[in-house]
Design a protein around this motif. Structure first.
Motif, short mmCIF file in Angstrom:
data_model
loop_
_atom_site.label_atom_id
_atom_site.label_comp_id
_atom_site.label_asym_id
_atom_site.label_seq_id
_atom_site.Cartn_x
_atom_site.Cartn_y
_atom_site.Cartn_z
N VAL A 268 0.93 -1.10 -0.08
CA VAL A 268 -0.07 -0.04 -0.01
C VAL A 268 0.97 1.41 0.10
CG1 VAL A 268 -2.02 -1.01 1.33
CG2 VAL A 268 -0.03 -0.01 2.57
N GLY A 269 2.17 1.26 0.00
CA GLY A 269 3.04 2.07 0.05
C GLY A 269 3.73 2.47 1.36
N SER A 270 4.80 2.86 1.53
CA SER A 270 5.67 2.96 2.77
C SER A 270 4.86 3.76 3.62
CB SER A 270 7.15 3.04 2.61
OG SER A 270 7.74 2.26 1.73
N ALA A 271 4.30 5.14 3.08
CA ALA A 271 3.78 6.10 3.84
C ALA A 271 2.34 5.73 4.43
CB ALA A 271 3.89 7.40 3.32
N ARG A 272 1.70 5.02 3.77
CA ARG A 272 0.27 4.71 4.19
C ARG A 272 0.21 3.34 4.91
NH1 ARG A 272 -0.04 4.81 -1.40
NH2 ARG A 272 -0.66 6.77 -2.28
N THR A 273 1.50 2.52 5.22
CA THR A 273 1.54 1.23 5.80
C THR A 273 1.17 1.67 7.22
OG1 THR A 273 3.12 0.50 4.33
CG2 THR A 273 2.99 -0.73 6.47
N ALA A 274 1.52 2.82 7.79
CA ALA A 274 1.34 3.14 9.52
C ALA A 274 -0.13 3.09 9.60
CB ALA A 274 1.96 4.45 9.60
N ASP A 275 -1.16 3.50 8.81
CA ASP A 275 -2.20 3.18 8.98
C ASP A 275 -2.88 1.88 9.13
OD1 ASP A 275 -2.54 6.07 8.73
OD2 ASP A 275 -3.22 5.77 6.80
N VAL A 276 -2.47 1.07 8.54
CA VAL A 276 -2.53 -0.55 8.47
C VAL A 276 -2.06 -1.21 9.77
CG1 VAL A 276 -2.27 -2.96 7.44
CG2 VAL A 276 -2.59 -0.75 6.03
N LEU A 277 -0.99 -0.69 10.20
CA LEU A 277 -0.22 -1.31 11.37
C LEU A 277 -0.86 -0.86 12.49
CD1 LEU A 277 3.64 -0.46 10.87
CD2 LEU A 277 2.23 -2.62 10.14
N ALA A 278 -1.55 0.67 12.58
CA ALA A 278 -2.20 1.15 13.66
C ALA A 278 -3.58 0.16 13.87
CB ALA A 278 -2.67 2.36 13.66
N ALA A 279 -4.14 -0.17 12.58
CA ALA A 279 -5.25 -1.27 12.80
C ALA A 279 -4.95 -2.37 13.29
CB ALA A 279 -6.14 -1.19 11.36
N GLY B 94 7.37 -1.82 0.59
CA GLY B 94 8.29 -0.62 0.69
C GLY B 94 9.42 -0.85 1.72
N ARG B 95 10.17 0.05 2.11
CA ARG B 95 11.32 0.08 2.86
C ARG B 95 11.02 -0.15 4.40
NH1 ARG B 95 14.49 3.96 3.37
NH2 ARG B 95 16.38 2.70 3.85
N ILE B 96 11.57 -1.07 5.19
CA ILE B 96 11.23 -1.31 6.36
C ILE B 96 11.50 0.05 7.13
CG2 ILE B 96 11.74 -2.62 8.49
CD1 ILE B 96 12.09 -5.00 6.85
N GLU B 97 12.60 0.67 7.06
CA GLU B 97 13.11 1.84 7.79
C GLU B 97 11.81 2.71 7.89
OE1 GLU B 97 14.97 -0.14 6.16
OE2 GLU B 97 16.24 -1.12 7.86
N THR B 98 11.55 3.21 6.45
CA THR B 98 10.60 4.16 6.15
C THR B 98 9.20 3.84 6.76
OG1 THR B 98 11.57 4.43 4.28
CG2 THR B 98 9.44 5.63 4.47
N ILE B 99 8.74 2.47 6.81
CA ILE B 99 7.52 2.16 7.45
C ILE B 99 7.67 2.33 8.99
CG2 ILE B 99 6.26 0.15 8.07
CD1 ILE B 99 6.99 -0.75 5.35
N ILE B 100 8.72 1.86 9.64
CA ILE B 100 8.91 2.23 11.04
C ILE B 100 9.00 3.49 11.53
CG2 ILE B 100 10.49 1.68 13.09
CD1 ILE B 100 8.94 -0.51 12.05
N GLU B 101 9.63 4.58 10.60
CA GLU B 101 9.85 5.83 10.76
C GLU B 101 8.39 6.44 10.60
OE1 GLU B 101 12.00 9.91 8.83
OE2 GLU B 101 12.81 7.70 8.54
N SER B 102 7.60 6.26 9.64
CA SER B 102 6.37 6.87 9.67
C SER B 102 5.44 6.42 10.78
CB SER B 102 5.70 6.32 8.23
OG SER B 102 5.37 5.10 8.01
N SER B 103 5.63 5.10 11.27
CA SER B 103 4.69 4.68 12.36
C SER B 103 4.81 5.11 13.68
CB SER B 103 4.48 3.16 12.35
OG SER B 103 5.69 2.52 12.72
N GLY B 104 6.19 5.66 13.84
CA GLY B 104 6.84 6.14 15.12
C GLY B 104 6.87 5.00 15.99
N ARG B 105 6.77 3.86 15.84
CA ARG B 105 7.06 2.97 16.93
C ARG B 105 7.40 1.38 16.30
NH1 ARG B 105 0.81 1.78 19.29
NH2 ARG B 105 -0.14 1.37 17.38
N GLU B 106 7.83 0.47 17.06
CA GLU B 106 8.07 -0.73 16.57
C GLU B 106 7.12 -1.78 16.10
OE1 GLU B 106 10.99 -2.42 15.53
OE2 GLU B 106 12.27 -0.35 15.70
N TYR B 107 7.09 -2.48 15.23
CA TYR B 107 5.95 -3.35 14.96
C TYR B 107 6.18 -4.59 15.91
CZ TYR B 107 2.77 -6.40 12.53
OH TYR B 107 1.69 -7.26 12.04
N PRO B 108 5.37 -5.23 16.65
CA PRO B 108 5.25 -6.40 17.42
C PRO B 108 5.33 -7.55 16.75
CG PRO B 108 2.83 -5.52 17.78
CD PRO B 108 3.77 -4.46 16.70
N GLY B 109 5.94 -7.88 15.67
CA GLY B 109 6.03 -8.86 15.03
C GLY B 109 7.10 -8.90 13.70
#
Length: 786
Positions: free
Chosen positions: A266-277, A291-306
């Motif tokens: 869904v694109g690195s920047a939009r992935t944060a919305d899916v992780l929040a869900a 996308g790039r993992i680092e960009t996804i983590i940076e846009s979400s602001g926290r580590e993914y628990p998986g």
């Protein structure tokens, strides 16, 4: 008659005095005037230059770029593409161009606009002399261009090295290639192999609706014979953002079906919305993102628990492209900073979405900047590839024949498995079916709780039969203890280091130290290995690790143009001992590696780990069939600067005293001419003897800074001797103004030249470029170039 004779004698005397004055001019001024005179005499008339320019036909390559004004900070990609492609253009033209013709690059920027991209393509097709085209990224924009002018692209016959990620866009255009790997040839087979190898039973796909890249990936997975999706969700976009209700419904369905891997596109920047869900639903399935993992983590602001997985072709965790890093270091770091400039026009600054970055010195090797460098070098490689392929064309051929020859080379010489072009970034070849770049991706993962990305334990290598073979990742570190007995002429050094490794059945027997020095008597590496621990139970060492103490003699390639102020690259190169048991190396993060090194005469400045994919070209002498055997290699590199204290004491200080003594001799009265010249000649001979007494450093065909220092000293001392002789000559002795002029030159000019040389040496000791200042150029008038 007598008056006329006296007048003639005086004129003759004045002419002789003027000639002596010209002879006594400083060597630097003479050199400058000679250079100017040479330009005047050798430069052809303007009309002749115009005629020559008209007679020389040039070739043009269109380069499509796509700058962005919507980002808070410039990603530097467009700038890097233009700068590095121009550098390659200058290199080619300096070496004769292409078949004797000048190469021009035509940069066409679509500024993220489809209509402009279409107009740019039409302009490139209509430009006389266009022999190739390069670029055009972003899948939807590329589709718009081919929908509008695809027939014209095919009819033109112009080889097009595009940057398109979906092969279906250009599959009907035989003159179009792409420097990206194909969706069908690379990404989908790798995903299928990865899912099968990990025994994933319930994969699911979440992508975007009506977006070509995401839709084609989802369609490919859905029609796969290897896996079966338990869920397939195509999310709609509202004002370029995900619909929250659609995201919530998709996440609820994934939770209900217990997906054990979610392929997310869904694109690195939009992935944060899916992780929040996911977090709201209380689930954290493993993810495979596009996308790039680092960009996804940076846009979400926290580590993914998986666990998160990603397919990557470059910018691997903790490692650099070795040939790219080496090229950057050799050409000056300041020239390679492209990313980070603020974009005032970005809408986010008005809305408050853009945030100022913390003030920090620019880092050439920062991940964002390395992405820009990587993209720029890819385009530069395509320029070089086109030029290399055209070298074998008939120099008298027309434009259409040259285009056809380039296409033939791309379809034969640079076909995957048969041949490859060694670029500054990587090796380039194209798959015959899809005409996409033959690039096998790496699998990068961010394990839950680790807080950093690394290569996954399982990787794949494409075989000659086109099948994917599983290979292992070796988690390996080299802790350098000391280096000693560095020999520039022998191009060798000794090193002691600890080697620790972890992996499936990891053993040092798998490794080959490729730059280990070969003993001519035994034809074996001069390396000794002591085993400290093999993986297994231990009360001292980690259970799963093997640890060794390695000592030996290794080779290196010194670059001595800056000797003795040089920084050399000392490396331990590793590759698989057998091509039947290949592996890929993953080092620990640079922040965790031990930086304490004991050195003999060197100061450690930096360390990094580089990787490279090389190949062995083979030719079957029976069938004449060409093929290449690829292999990976890793380099643990230490950059060390030579200590200069000893050089200053042995060379610089003695030469300074020699110059000072010779300079002070000019204040001796001219009645003691013999004493003056004796002192100056003795100083010159002393400088020559000092040079001959120094250890010889083989710099090849060039000169070192040390050589320049001595040559400057010889020139200054010779100038003193010449001026002293002229001042004592009879004609000058009778011309008071000439004698005084020479005295001023002797007293003033020589200290100025010495000051310029001192500044030159000082800047060289700081690692700065010698030609970047006026003083350096003045010093260069009496010095040969390196």
């Amino acid at each position: 008659m007598r008056s006329a004779g006296n007048l003639g004698g005086r004129r003759s005397h004045l002419a002789w005095s003027a000639a002596l004055a010209c002879t006594a001019m400083p060597l630097a001024v003479v050199a400058f005037l000679g250079w100017c005179l040479g330009l005047v005499l050798l430069a052809p008339p303007a009309h002749a230059q115009a005629d020559a320019g008209a007679a020389t036909r040039s070739l043009s390559i269109a380069v499509f770029v796509s700058s962005r004004q919507d980002q808070c900070y410039d990603n530097g990609i467009s700038t890097a593409i233009e700068e590095l492609a121009k550098a390659e253009q200058r290199r080619l033209n300096a070496s004769g161009g292409i078949l004797g013709r000048t190469l021009n690059l035509q940069f066409l920027d679509d500024k993220q606009d489809n209509a402009r991209a279409i107009a740019n393509m039409r302009q490139a097709l209509a430009t006389p002399g266009t022999v190739a085209m390069i670029g055009l990224s972003q899948t939807a924009r590329a589709k718009a261009v081919f929908d509008a002018v695809g027939a014209d692209i095919a009819a033109s016959g112009i080889p097009f090295l595009s940057d398109i990620g979906v092969g279906s866009i250009f599959e009907k255009h035989p003159n179009v290639f792409t420097m990206r790997p194909s969706q069908d040839d690379a990404r989908l087979p790798m995903m299928e192999a990865f899912i099968k190898a990990r025994a994933i039973a319930r994969p699911a796909f979440v992508g975007l609706k009506d977006l070509l890249f995401s839709s084609s990936l989802g369609d490919g997975l859905k029609s796969s014979d290897v896996l079966s999706l338990v869920a397939d969700h195509r999310l709609p976009l509202v004002n370029d953002k995900l619909d929250p209700s659609a995201v919530a419904a998709a996440v609820a369905d994934l939770k209900e079906k217990a997906a054990d891997l979610v392929i997310l596109s869904v694109g690195s920047a939009r992935t944060a919305d899916v992780l929040a869900a996911f977090a709201n639903a209380g689930i954290a399935p493993p993810l495979l993102v596009t996308g790039r993992i680092e960009t996804i983590i940076e846009s979400s602001g926290r580590e993914y628990p998986g666990d998160i997985f990603q397919l990557a072709w470059d910018n691997l965790p903790g490692t650099y492209s070795d040939r790219l890093r080496d090229r950057v270091a050799r050409n000056g770091l300041d020239r390679w900073i492209f990313e980070g400039a603020k974009v005032p026009e970005a809408p986010g600054w008005k809305t408050g979405e853009c945030k100022a970055r913390p003030a920090a010195p620019p880092d050439v090797f920062a991940p964002r900047n390395m992405i820009a460098i990587g993209r720029g070098t890819q385009y530069a490689d395509m320029v070089a590839l086109a030029a290399e392929a055209l070298k074998s064309a008939d120099p008298k051929s027309g434009l259409a024949a040259m285009r056809a020859h380039l296409l033939k080379q791309l379809n034969t010489t640079y076909v995957a498995g048969r041949g490859a072009f060694r670029g500054s970034f990587e090796n380039w070849s194209f798959r015959p079916g899809s005409r996409a770049a033959d690039r096998t991706p790496f699998i990068v993962m961010r394990p839950n709780g680790l807080g950093d990305s690394q290569l996954a334990p399982l990787q794949f290598l494409r075989l000659r039969t086109d099948a994917l073979r599983k290979i292992d990742t070796l988690y390996l570190d080299i802790d350098l203890i000391r280096t000693f007995r560095v020999d520039d002429n022998d191009k060798s050094f000794f090193a002691d280091f600890y080697l620790s490794m972890r992996g499936n059945n990891a053993s040092i027997k798998q490794l080959e130290f490729t730059n280990g020095f070969l003993d001519p008597k035994t034809n074996d590496r001069q390396i000794t290995v002591r085993t400290l621990h093999e993986a297994g139970p231990s009360e001292i060492y980690p259970r799963d690790m093997s640890i060794y103490l390695v000592s030996g003699k290794f080779s290196f390639e010194p670059r001595l143009a800056s000797f003795p102020f040089d920084t050399q690259r000392f490396a331990i190169n590793i590759q698989a001992k057998s091509s039947e048991a290949p592996f890929i190396v993953q080092p620990p993060p640079s922040t965790l590696r031990d930086k304490a090194v004991e050195t003999d005469g060197w100061v450690p400045r930096d360390q990094y780990v580089g990787y490279d994919q090389d190949f062995v070209p083979t030719i079957d002498a029976w069938t004449y069939r060409q093929s290449i055997v690829p292999f990976y290699k890793a380099s643990y590199v230490w950059l060390m600067q030579r200590q200069t204290t000893d050089y200053y004491l042995r060379v610089v200080v003695p030469l300074a005293f020699i110059l000072a003594v010779a300079y002070m001799s000019i204040f001796i009265p001219m009645g003691h001419f013999e004493a003056i010249v004796t002192i100056q000649v003795t100083a010159l001979l002393s400088a020559v003897a000092l040079y001959l007494a120094q250890p010889k450093v083989d710099a090849g065909d060039g000169t070192t800074i040390s050589d320049r220092i001595f040559l400057f000293t010889y020139s200054a001392l010779s100038l003193m001797i010449a001026i002293s002789i002229l001042r004592s000559s009879r004609p000058v002795a009778h011309a008071d103004w000439i004698r005084k002029t020479l005295g001023v030159v002797h007293i003033v000019l020589i200290p100025l030249l010495v000051a310029a040389m001192t500044l030159f040496v000082y800047r060289a000791s700081l690692g700065e470029e010698a030609g970047s200042s006026l003083w350096s150029r003045l010093a260069g008038l009496v010095l040969p170039s390196g």
